[in-house]
Design a protein around this motif. Structure first.
Motif, PDB file in Angstrom:
ATOM      1  N   VAL A 518      -6.064   2.737  -5.212  1.00  0.00           N
ATOM      2  CA  VAL A 518      -6.825   1.515  -4.940  1.00  0.00           C
ATOM      3  C   VAL A 518      -5.877   0.370  -4.603  1.00  0.00           C
ATOM      4  CG1 VAL A 518      -8.548  -0.088  -5.817  1.00  0.00           C
ATOM      5  CG2 VAL A 518      -8.546   2.280  -6.591  1.00  0.00           C
ATOM      6  N   ARG A 519      -6.150  -0.277  -3.500  1.00  0.00           N
ATOM      7  CA  ARG A 519      -5.350  -1.445  -3.111  1.00  0.00           C
ATOM      8  C   ARG A 519      -6.262  -2.658  -2.998  1.00  0.00           C
ATOM      9  NH1 ARG A 519      -0.488   0.410  -1.381  1.00  0.00           N
ATOM     10  NH2 ARG A 519      -0.404   2.670  -1.240  1.00  0.00           N
ATOM     11  N   ASP A 520      -5.672  -3.805  -2.701  1.00  0.00           N
ATOM     12  CA  ASP A 520      -6.520  -4.983  -2.574  1.00  0.00           C
ATOM     13  C   ASP A 520      -7.174  -4.992  -1.187  1.00  0.00           C
ATOM     14  OD1 ASP A 520      -4.808  -6.000  -0.681  1.00  0.00           O
ATOM     15  OD2 ASP A 520      -4.056  -7.635  -1.918  1.00  0.00           O
ATOM     16  N   ALA A 521      -7.964  -6.015  -0.902  1.00  0.00           N
ATOM     17  CA  ALA A 521      -8.739  -6.031   0.340  1.00  0.00           C
ATOM     18  C   ALA A 521      -7.837  -6.013   1.572  1.00  0.00           C
ATOM     19  CB  ALA A 521      -9.651  -7.251   0.374  1.00  0.00           C
ATOM     20  N   HIS A 522      -6.575  -6.370   1.415  1.00  0.00           N
ATOM     21  CA  HIS A 522      -5.664  -6.393   2.559  1.00  0.00           C
ATOM     22  C   HIS A 522      -4.760  -5.170   2.598  1.00  0.00           C
ATOM     23  CE1 HIS A 522      -7.055 -10.477   3.005  1.00  0.00           C
ATOM     24  NE2 HIS A 522      -6.766 -10.687   1.738  1.00  0.00           N
ATOM     25  N   GLY A 523      -5.006  -4.221   1.723  1.00  0.00           N
ATOM     26  CA  GLY A 523      -4.218  -2.996   1.732  1.00  0.00           C
ATOM     27  C   GLY A 523      -2.927  -3.103   0.938  1.00  0.00           C
ATOM     28  N   GLN A 524      -2.744  -4.216   0.254  1.00  0.00           N
ATOM     29  CA  GLN A 524      -1.536  -4.377  -0.555  1.00  0.00           C
ATOM     30  C   GLN A 524      -1.716  -3.691  -1.901  1.00  0.00           C
ATOM     31  OE1 GLN A 524       1.363  -6.481   0.308  1.00  0.00           O
ATOM     32  NE2 GLN A 524       0.412  -6.051   2.297  1.00  0.00           N
ATOM     33  N   VAL A 533      -3.999  -8.647  -8.455  1.00  0.00           N
ATOM     34  CA  VAL A 533      -4.647  -7.662  -9.299  1.00  0.00           C
ATOM     35  C   VAL A 533      -6.103  -8.054  -9.547  1.00  0.00           C
ATOM     36  CG1 VAL A 533      -4.658  -6.597 -11.578  1.00  0.00           C
ATOM     37  CG2 VAL A 533      -2.498  -7.063 -10.433  1.00  0.00           C
ATOM     38  N   ILE A 534      -7.006  -7.118  -9.280  1.00  0.00           N
ATOM     39  CA  ILE A 534      -8.401  -7.347  -9.638  1.00  0.00           C
ATOM     40  C   ILE A 534      -8.652  -6.559 -10.917  1.00  0.00           C
ATOM     41  CG2 ILE A 534     -10.804  -7.199  -8.928  1.00  0.00           C
ATOM     42  CD1 ILE A 534      -9.844  -6.946  -6.040  1.00  0.00           C
ATOM     43  N   ALA A 554     -18.508   5.445  -3.481  1.00  0.00           N
ATOM     44  CA  ALA A 554     -18.695   5.342  -2.032  1.00  0.00           C
ATOM     45  C   ALA A 554     -17.363   5.262  -1.298  1.00  0.00           C
ATOM     46  CB  ALA A 554     -19.533   4.111  -1.711  1.00  0.00           C
ATOM     47  N   PHE A 555     -16.340   4.776  -1.979  1.00  0.00           N
ATOM     48  CA  PHE A 555     -15.025   4.610  -1.360  1.00  0.00           C
ATOM     49  C   PHE A 555     -14.135   5.825  -1.524  1.00  0.00           C
ATOM     50  CE2 PHE A 555     -15.485  -0.114  -1.398  1.00  0.00           C
ATOM     51  CZ  PHE A 555     -15.041  -0.340  -0.123  1.00  0.00           C
ATOM     52  N   ALA A 556     -14.548   6.765  -2.354  1.00  0.00           N
ATOM     53  CA  ALA A 556     -13.604   7.779  -2.830  1.00  0.00           C
ATOM     54  C   ALA A 556     -12.998   8.641  -1.748  1.00  0.00           C
ATOM     55  CB  ALA A 556     -14.288   8.665  -3.866  1.00  0.00           C
ATOM     56  N   ALA A 557     -13.659   8.791  -0.618  1.00  0.00           N
ATOM     57  CA  ALA A 557     -13.146   9.735   0.378  1.00  0.00           C
ATOM     58  C   ALA A 557     -12.057   9.184   1.259  1.00  0.00           C
ATOM     59  CB  ALA A 557     -14.277  10.233   1.249  1.00  0.00           C
ATOM     60  N   MET A 558     -11.884   7.922   1.200  1.00  0.00           N
ATOM     61  CA  MET A 558     -10.921   7.349   2.125  1.00  0.00           C
ATOM     62  C   MET A 558      -9.542   7.908   1.918  1.00  0.00           C
ATOM     63  SD  MET A 558     -12.207   3.538   2.087  1.00  0.00           S
ATOM     64  CE  MET A 558     -13.941   3.205   2.306  1.00  0.00           C
ATOM     65  N   GLY A 559      -8.826   8.046   3.017  1.00  0.00           N
ATOM     66  CA  GLY A 559      -7.508   8.666   3.041  1.00  0.00           C
ATOM     67  C   GLY A 559      -6.656   8.412   1.829  1.00  0.00           C
ATOM     68  N   ARG A 560      -5.672   7.620   1.962  1.00  0.00           N
ATOM     69  CA  ARG A 560      -4.760   7.404   0.850  1.00  0.00           C
ATOM     70  C   ARG A 560      -4.992   6.068   0.184  1.00  0.00           C
ATOM     71  NH1 ARG A 560       1.089   9.819   1.755  1.00  0.00           N
ATOM     72  NH2 ARG A 560       0.451  11.907   2.271  1.00  0.00           N
ATOM     73  N   ASP A 561      -5.697   5.214   0.879  1.00  0.00           N
ATOM     74  CA  ASP A 561      -5.863   3.863   0.361  1.00  0.00           C
ATOM     75  C   ASP A 561      -7.330   3.540   0.220  1.00  0.00           C
ATOM     76  OD1 ASP A 561      -3.194   3.665   0.660  1.00  0.00           O
ATOM     77  OD2 ASP A 561      -3.252   2.352   2.406  1.00  0.00           O
ATOM     78  N   ILE A 562      -7.648   2.816  -0.815  1.00  0.00           N
ATOM     79  CA  ILE A 562      -8.962   2.221  -0.928  1.00  0.00           C
ATOM     80  C   ILE A 562      -8.749   0.723  -0.952  1.00  0.00           C
ATOM     81  CG2 ILE A 562     -10.922   1.845  -2.453  1.00  0.00           C
ATOM     82  CD1 ILE A 562     -10.634   4.720  -3.348  1.00  0.00           C
ATOM     83  N   LYS A 563      -9.270   0.074   0.077  1.00  0.00           N
ATOM     84  CA  LYS A 563      -9.125  -1.374   0.088  1.00  0.00           C
ATOM     85  C   LYS A 563     -10.385  -1.948  -0.520  1.00  0.00           C
ATOM     86  CE  LYS A 563      -6.163  -1.160   4.082  1.00  0.00           C
ATOM     87  NZ  LYS A 563      -6.182  -1.142   5.543  1.00  0.00           N
ATOM     88  N   LEU A 564     -10.216  -2.451  -1.711  1.00  0.00           N
ATOM     89  CA  LEU A 564     -11.367  -2.884  -2.469  1.00  0.00           C
ATOM     90  C   LEU A 564     -11.689  -4.341  -2.182  1.00  0.00           C
ATOM     91  CD1 LEU A 564     -13.142  -1.551  -4.681  1.00  0.00           C
ATOM     92  CD2 LEU A 564     -11.872  -2.934  -6.291  1.00  0.00           C
ATOM     93  N   SER A 565     -12.920  -4.606  -1.781  1.00  0.00           N
ATOM     94  CA  SER A 565     -13.304  -5.996  -1.578  1.00  0.00           C
ATOM     95  C   SER A 565     -14.535  -6.287  -2.418  1.00  0.00           C
ATOM     96  CB  SER A 565     -13.598  -6.264  -0.098  1.00  0.00           C
ATOM     97  OG  SER A 565     -14.761  -5.573   0.287  1.00  0.00           O
TER      98      SER A 565
END
Length: 885
Positions: A518-524, A533-534, A554-565
């Motif tokens: 899980v990363r932040d909304a900007h992929g960091q 940190v959220i 709903a986000f779980a399938a994404m490649g290596r990153d989850i950009k959480l917003s």
RNA sequence: AGGCACGUAGCUCAGUGGGAGAGCACUUCCCUGACACGGAAGGGGUCGGCGGUUCAAUCCCGCCCGUGCCUACCA
């Protein structure tokens, strides 16, 4: 208990209430005597020092979804929870506390320090467990384990001694990764490489007996204090004549040889390399090849030791500055270049690692790795997604022996005793006081402890009671699935595979599901220093645990990153609220309803009823398939669109017609369907939304008793067989409603205005299906006067829309603007013309007609016909409109 | 240096060898008796670039460009 639904869903009290009920009632408990088939997962044990972060939230939500789904699917589910003692990390926490009191661990002594760590653990360790509970984690909390438990410690000793006895654990003096701050050795995995901007210093080394210099380059000038050679390539013409001569090492006034070694790259720098065998991994190998002296110039804290001449006592960084300055004043500094290279850092404290000579314990892993490789190759363990298998193999094939000793105090102390008399080592399962070689009692126990990951490697079976042959092991080992992030594939997964196959003669898990980070909304990457940190608990407070869980799912399938917003989380909060309100609607209309067994049979099911039952069956089948394939995002989206776009948007609206009508049997049938579908939908959603579904479930009519929805069965199939034709009829009616709404929307007909509509059908069957559903058209499309038939009398001027076999005609008298209808028609014609052209072109391609499968051809021909007809109708309508101008 | 991914609507991302999808954002209309955390109708994409295989490619193959990550001893 019966609950009433408030106007909006309020997660806080609901979540607290139900989790307590579930836990106190033992709903999560796994029974090893159960006759049911088993499903088991061991939790990736969070560090006792840990606080819940997004990675944990994702990881545990997915596990919980699987466990709840399997539990409802007839399995005896064990989700084994626990925490990891996290050797270095935990020791650091307590050391920091001591530092704040101006103390250090050496003042306390080993035993007192360990007591203090235990005390810390009692008081504030493991808070993460309570945080997991807030997410709804349905672990068997009665079984919670800790890697330093008595039982697990016993397992650790058993494994250590067995491996030692087999010769797979040995001691050796080598160059290892040393953290000068943690004062311990680290395994290769525990060193993180980070590109750092630094310098490349070019030093002049004077050749003995000449006035020549050899220039050598280094990124760590202070190590020159320990240089014992300069190496050049044997074929290098520039230096061939110098091989065998020697250098007078500056600052140290030591004579060191010039040697030839093929390791040296002639192209790089000057082509000459200073060799520091005791402080560089390459140089170490060269040193061994050439029998060089190994001069260690550092102590355990990274200070220059007595071998460093006048630099003794200086910190390594200070020594670097001073060495460079001194060389410069001697005119032995050729130049300084900017240089970026990867610097190794301690994964726990970020201190720069020093290669350091020391005696450590190693596990010889080649044979263990071979078995771990075989287990995956044979399919005994399946890695999902499969792409990770390659990464796994790659690492296993290139695996190096594992340095398992750590010079810290918090951890499993190595069960080895050194004999001061004969010098030999006694390794034992029980503490010993007598040397087994010479029977001396002058024994000292090894002070080192084991790498934290050593005990984690045993987690799947040590938590189940091994080395005892427990019933839990019998029932639940091998585990069904391991859910983890790829960041610990080598640290943990690979090692569990080695230890499981070695000591259980069976893989630790049948499947490994590897999810994204899980990363932040900007992929960091989220980190405290970046301030991005959220906190999962903040999210839970604001949006509710269910909405948060749905987002993660709903986000779980994404490649290596989850950009959480947070916007997305808000979207799923809305979804939960939608479900809540749909349930409220149902309950309001079910006040006089009593559920009965097999209640769907022999009821006058309406078009809408059959349709939603059909959609329900499709959703149930698809969601099971998605979960079985670990396609969490598919499961989320199937349920989302069924709930919102089919059940709420269509069925609830359609059902109003039947619920509010005065036909009692029809009303009863609709109530039954509304109830049954909602009840099944709640079961389908429960693994993802445990709290809100439980709350609604208890508000449903009928006797719920004390049972939780999690004890109900998971829907897998149709509730009742539906009539395909009726379902198709409903779809046709819905198309007509959409067509009318389209005209209304495009032509700005006010929503409140009721209109007249003529439906000119191409066939009797179309007429029949529409007649069966005309009440829906009246209410959902706001039609007051509806004429349906084949070749019916058409209004002179009408807006025209085509819905399959039905021409939808709305008399212009009801419309406001002729120009808008013209624009709308042009738009429609343009759209359909594209279709016509597309299929004409395709079907005029001889090769396509000759080669494409017949079904594809038929489908395309039918589409061309339909598009052509639609175009004709719309064009004629346009002509009429134009005559009005 | 090697390995692995990724590049699809303004944003974040799903997806498939046969006429491009979702959520959010956007436009228009509506506080219709479950829900404005709502409803209805819309707009928006030569699916990174160039070749190849195929009747058919966003999807398969090759090369290129760009972006991440992992592994690695170039001083």
């Amino acid at each position: 208990m019966k609950t009433e639904l408030s106007k909006g869903y309020e997660p806080e009290q609901v979540e607290k209430k139900w989790f307590d009920v579930w836990e106190n009632r033992g709903d999560f408990h796994a029974d090893e005597n159960s006759p049911k088939p088993h499903y088991s997962i061991v939790i990736p044990p969070p560090n006792v020092t840990g606080v819940l972060h997004m990675g944990h939230a994702l990881n545990n939500t997915l596990q919980d979804i699987l466990c709840r789904w399997k539990r409802m699917s007839g399995y005896e589910v064990l989700w084994m929870p626990g925490t990891d003692h996290a050797g270095i990390a935990t020791q650091n926490v307590v050391e920091k506390q001591l530092a704040a009191e101006n103390k250090d661990r050496h003042e306390l002594g080993r035993e007192a320090f360990i007591d203090r760590v235990w005390k810390w653990r009692e008081e504030s360790g493991g808070q993460i467990i309570n945080q997991l509970k807030r997410l709804g984690a349905s672990c068997d909390w009665e079984r919670e384990r800790f890697t330093m438990d008595e039982g697990l410690s016993k397992a650790v000793r058993e494994v250590f001694v067995s491996l030692y006895d087999e010769g797979l654990i040995y001691r050796d003096n080598r160059l290892i990764n040393w953290c000068p701050r943690c004062h311990t050795a680290l395994s290769d995995l525990e060193v993180e490489h980070d590109d750092k901007r630094g310098n490349l210093w070019h030093l002049r080394y004077p050749v003995q007996g000449t006035d020549e210099y050899i220039i050598v380059a280094t990124t760590r000038p202070e190590t020159m204090l320990g240089d014992t050679a300069v190496a050049v390539h044997p074929e290098d013409e520039r230096y061939k004549n110098l091989i065998g001569k020697s250098i007078l090492l500056p600052l140290m006034d030591r004579e060191i040889p010039i040697i030839a070694d093929e390791y040296v790259d002639m192209e790089f720098g000057s082509g000459a390399v200073k060799i520091t065998p005791a402080h560089d991994f390459n140089d170490f190998e060269i040193g061994k090849r050439h029998n060089l002296e190994f001069i260690n110039v550092l102590d355990e804290s990274g200070m220059i030791n007595d071998n460093g001449g006048s630099y003794a006592g200086m910190d390594r960084n200070a020594a670097r500055t001073k060495v460079v300055a001194d060389l410069k004043s001697l005119d032995m500094l050729e130049k300084i270049d900017d240089y970026t290279n990867a610097v190794g850092e301690c994964y726990r404290c970020r201190t720069t690692i020093e290669p350091y000579m020391s005696k450590q314990w190693y596990v010889a892993v080649k044979s263990l790795a071979a078995e771990a490789i075989r287990a995956v190759e044979s399919g005994e363990t399946r890695i999902v997604p499969q792409q990770w298998e390659k990464t796994y193999y790659e690492w296993m094939y290139n695996i190096q022996d594992w340095c398992v000793s750590r010079q810290i105090w918090w951890g499993h102390r190595i069960p080895a005793w050194f004999c001061d008399d004969c010098g030999k080592i006694t390794v034992s399962r029980e503490d010993v006081s007598v040397c087994k070689h010479c029977e001396s009692t002058n024994l000292r126990q090894e002070t080192d402890v084991l790498d934290t990951w050593f005990s984690s490697a045993l987690w799947p079976f040590s938590t189940m009671g091994w080395p005892e042959q427990s019933k839990t092991l019998e029932k639940f080992y091998p585990t069904s699935c391991l859910v983890t992030g790829f960041d610990i594939l080598f640290f943990w997964v690979a090692r569990m595979m080695m230890m499981g196959t070695k000591f259980m003669k069976n893989v630790p898990f049948k499947e490994v599901y590897i999810h994204a980070l899980v990363r932040d909304a900007h992929g960091q990457k989220m980190s405290k220093s970046k301030g991005n940190v959220i906190d999962p608990l903040t999210i839970v407070d604001e949006y509710g645990a269910d909405a948060f869980r749905y987002t993660l799912c709903a986000f779980a399938a994404m490649g290596r990153d989850i950009k959480l917003s947070t916007e997305r989380i808000g979207g799923y909060r809305n979804f939960v609220n939608k479900l809540w309100n749909a349930s409220r609607f149902a309950l309001m209309n079910l006040e006089d309803f009593v559920p009965a067994e097999n209640s769907l049979i022999s009821l006058p099911l309406s078009q809408a009823d059959q349709w939603i039952l059909n959609r329900y069956a499709v959703a149930a089948e698809e969601v099971n398939k998605a979960l079985a394939d670990y396609k969490f995002n598919d499961a989320a989206s199937i349920l989302y669109s069924f709930t919102w776009h089919e059940f709420c948007d269509w069925y609830i609206e359609l059902s109003k017609e039947n619920l509010y009508g005065d036909n009692a049997p029809v009303r009863k049938a609709t109530q039954t369907v509304l109830f049954t579908v909602l009840e099944g939908l709640l079961r389908m959603l429960h693994p993802i939304l445990p709290f809100v579904t439980e709350e609604i479930w208890h508000a449903l009519p009928g006797e719920r008793g004390a049972d939780s929805i999690m004890k109900m069965t998971y829907p897998t199939t149709a509730l009742i067989e539906t009539d395909e034709n009726v379902v198709a009829d409903m779809e046709r009616v819905m198309d007509v409603i959409r067509a009318i709404r389209n005209v209304r929307g495009e032509l700005d007909v006010p929503p409140g205005k009721k209109i007249k509509v003529v439906l000119d059908c191409k066939s009797d069957s179309a007429v029949q299906s529409i007649q069966a559903g005309q009440a829906y058209i009246h209410s959902l499309a706001r039609v007051e006067d509806l004429v349906v038939g084949v070749a019916v009398e058409r209004p002179k001027q009408a807006s025209t829309q085509v819905a399959g076999e039905v021409e939808v005609l709305i008399p212009l008298a009801d419309l406001i603007n002729v120009a808008e209808e013209e624009a709308r028609l042009n738009k429609e014609i343009e759209k359909v013309q594209k279709d016509v052209s597309f299929f004409e072109k395709k079907l005029s391609n001889e090769k396509f007609v000759a080669n494409a499968p017949p079904q594809v051809l038929d489908k395309d021909r039918a589409k061309l016909t339909a598009a052509t007809e639609k175009r004709e109708i719309l064009q004629q309508s346009l002509k009429k409109i134009l005559t009005l101008k």
